[in-house]
Design a protein around this motif. Structure first.
Motif, PDB file in Angstrom:
ATOM      1  N   GLY A 197       5.444   8.265   5.486  1.00 31.09           N
ATOM      2  CA  GLY A 197       6.168   7.088   5.016  1.00 31.09           C
ATOM      3  C   GLY A 197       6.056   6.916   3.521  1.00 31.09           C
ATOM      4  N   ILE A 198       6.838   5.987   2.998  1.00 35.10           N
ATOM      5  CA  ILE A 198       6.789   5.696   1.568  1.00 35.10           C
ATOM      6  C   ILE A 198       6.244   4.292   1.291  1.00 35.10           C
ATOM      7  CG2 ILE A 198       8.710   7.240   1.040  1.00 35.10           C
ATOM      8  CD1 ILE A 198      10.387   4.615   0.619  1.00 35.10           C
ATOM      9  N   ALA A 216       0.830  -1.204   0.000  1.00 36.75           N
ATOM     10  CA  ALA A 216       0.000   0.000   0.000  1.00 36.75           C
ATOM     11  C   ALA A 216       0.864   1.253   0.000  1.00 36.75           C
ATOM     12  CB  ALA A 216      -0.937  -0.004   1.200  1.00 36.75           C
ATOM     13  N   GLY A 217       1.972   1.195  -0.718  1.00 32.77           N
ATOM     14  CA  GLY A 217       2.866   2.343  -0.781  1.00 32.77           C
ATOM     15  C   GLY A 217       3.594   2.375  -2.106  1.00 32.77           C
ATOM     16  N   PHE A 218       4.904   2.558  -2.059  1.00 31.83           N
ATOM     17  CA  PHE A 218       5.717   2.637  -3.260  1.00 31.83           C
ATOM     18  C   PHE A 218       5.477   1.444  -4.179  1.00 31.83           C
ATOM     19  CE2 PHE A 218       9.660   1.541  -5.487  1.00 31.83           C
ATOM     20  CZ  PHE A 218       9.918   2.720  -6.179  1.00 31.83           C
ATOM     21  N   LEU A 245       9.465  10.153  -6.125  1.00 30.57           N
ATOM     22  CA  LEU A 245       9.258   9.668  -4.756  1.00 30.57           C
ATOM     23  C   LEU A 245       8.954  10.808  -3.782  1.00 30.57           C
ATOM     24  CD1 LEU A 245       9.497   7.156  -2.834  1.00 30.57           C
ATOM     25  CD2 LEU A 245      11.870   7.897  -2.439  1.00 30.57           C
ATOM     26  N   ARG A 246       7.883  10.623  -3.013  1.00 30.79           N
ATOM     27  CA  ARG A 246       7.553  11.563  -1.943  1.00 30.79           C
ATOM     28  C   ARG A 246       6.812  10.804  -0.855  1.00 30.79           C
ATOM     29  NH1 ARG A 246       2.232  13.064  -1.891  1.00 30.79           N
ATOM     30  NH2 ARG A 246       0.990  12.589  -3.762  1.00 30.79           N
ATOM     31  N   PRO A 247       7.017  11.175   0.381  1.00 28.43           N
ATOM     32  CA  PRO A 247       6.296  10.503   1.473  1.00 28.43           C
ATOM     33  C   PRO A 247       4.825  10.882   1.487  1.00 28.43           C
ATOM     34  CG  PRO A 247       7.602  12.309   2.321  1.00 28.43           C
ATOM     35  CD  PRO A 247       7.960  12.186   0.872  1.00 28.43           C
TER      36      PRO A 247
END
Length: 327
Positions: free
Chosen positions: A209-210, A157-159, A190-192
């Motif tokens: 978070g990432i 659920a992120g990067f 990329l950004r948190p």
């Protein structure tokens, strides 16, 4: 990891009923397409090949087979094919057989399914004949306004999810290069994001978070051990969280995913719980078993022994021998 064993999955005898097979013709980038007749032959005479034009059709075909009283559903393919079949058999007691023939076979590997497809087919056939079944936990995803979804390996659920989403939207190139380009594009941008996590109904925790990954098993993506401590027999989910970090740190951590040593980095946090509630500021779609699952916010819960896996015993596996001795 000690799977629970059962000789009585299902409410009646499987004798006289057919086995339903879901086969992805493009699994493993089509390299094993010619194996399908041999795999069907290994499964025995009472085999029904399910027909479907797309992923939704594949799920429905599996649900229909379960509703008809199939003796088992067998998935021939990778984690995506497993994921489709899982939606029909999870929590029903209907056995699922796995024949790994995809580019990523993470749940099959975690469960000890033979990597060779023909060997796996014989193992499934033997398990169905002798009613040798193993029980594994599954994860259930709940999202507002959507039917629940099940997964067996890892939800990202992120990067990682953003990479999948970008790759799926790209028409060119095809194959693994598409994912390479998607990874590069997501790394450059990329950004948190601001996440909120609540564990087992406790106080919410908000952070930048990432990456947030929820694991029922250790790996996804063909052996990336994102949640290296996850065990699909302990009734718990493992969560790996990557804090806000610069690109160079992400690139430094990426090679450590194969060994699972990234969790020792001070920017990585791990949790373990029965239920995880996860929200994020901005649009993020969770991907489970490599498949598009549900947009956040979501709740993920461990459901112990929700999967009945048709797999003959491996006499060389120590925990299996110990379990047999204790019967």
């Amino acid at each position: 990891m000690t799977p629970q064993h059962s000789d009585t999955a299902g409410s009646d005898s499987a004798a006289g009923r057919s086995v339903s097979v879901l086969a992805h013709p493009g699994a493993g980038r089509g390299r094993r397409r010619a194996l399908l007749p041999a795999l069907l032959d290994a499964l025995g005479p009472r085999v029904r090949l399910l027909e479907a034009d797309d992923s939704a059709g594949a799920e429905q075909a599996c649900r229909d087979a379960v509703a008809r009283g199939t003796a088992a559903v067998v998935a021939v393919g990778g984690d995506g094919t497993f994921h489709r079949a899982l939606q029909a058999v999870a929590g029903t007691g209907v056995p699922l057989g796995l024949i790994p023939a995809g580019t990523g076979n993470d749940f099959a590997a975690a469960a000890g399914v033979p990597a060779d497809p023909l060997t796996a087919a014989h193992a499934v056939a033997q398990a169905l004949k002798t009613r040798s079944f193993r029980r594994y936990d599954l994860a259930r995803v709940t999202a507002a306004g959507q039917p629940d979804r099940w997964f067996g390996a890892v939800l990202g659920a992120g990067f990682d999810a953003l990479v999948n989403e970008r790759a799926n939207a790209m028409a060119f190139p095809r194959g693994p290069r598409r994912y390479d380009l998607a990874i590069l594009a997501e790394t450059l941008t990329l950004r948190p994001r601001r996440y909120t996590v609540r564990v087992d109904g406790g106080e919410p925790w908000t952070f930048d978070g990432i990456l947030v990954a929820v694991g029922n098993t250790a790996s996804y993506g063909g052996g990336l051990r994102m949640c290296p401590g996850a065990d699909p027999t302990d009734g718990l989910l493992d969560v790996t969280i990557g804090a806000a970090m610069p690109r160079r740190t992400l690139l430094r951590l990426k090679p450590r995913l194969r060994a699972g040593t990234h969790v020792t980095d001070p920017l990585v946090t791990t949790l373990r719980a029965r239920t995880i509630e996860l929200a994020v500021a901005g649009p993020v779609v969770g991907y489970a078993d490599g498949e598009r699952c549900a947009p956040l916010p979501i709740a993920v819960s461990s459901v112990p022994q929700a999967l009945t896996l048709a797999l003959a015993e491996n006499p060389n596996q120590r925990d299996t021998r110990a379990s047999e001795a204790g019967r």
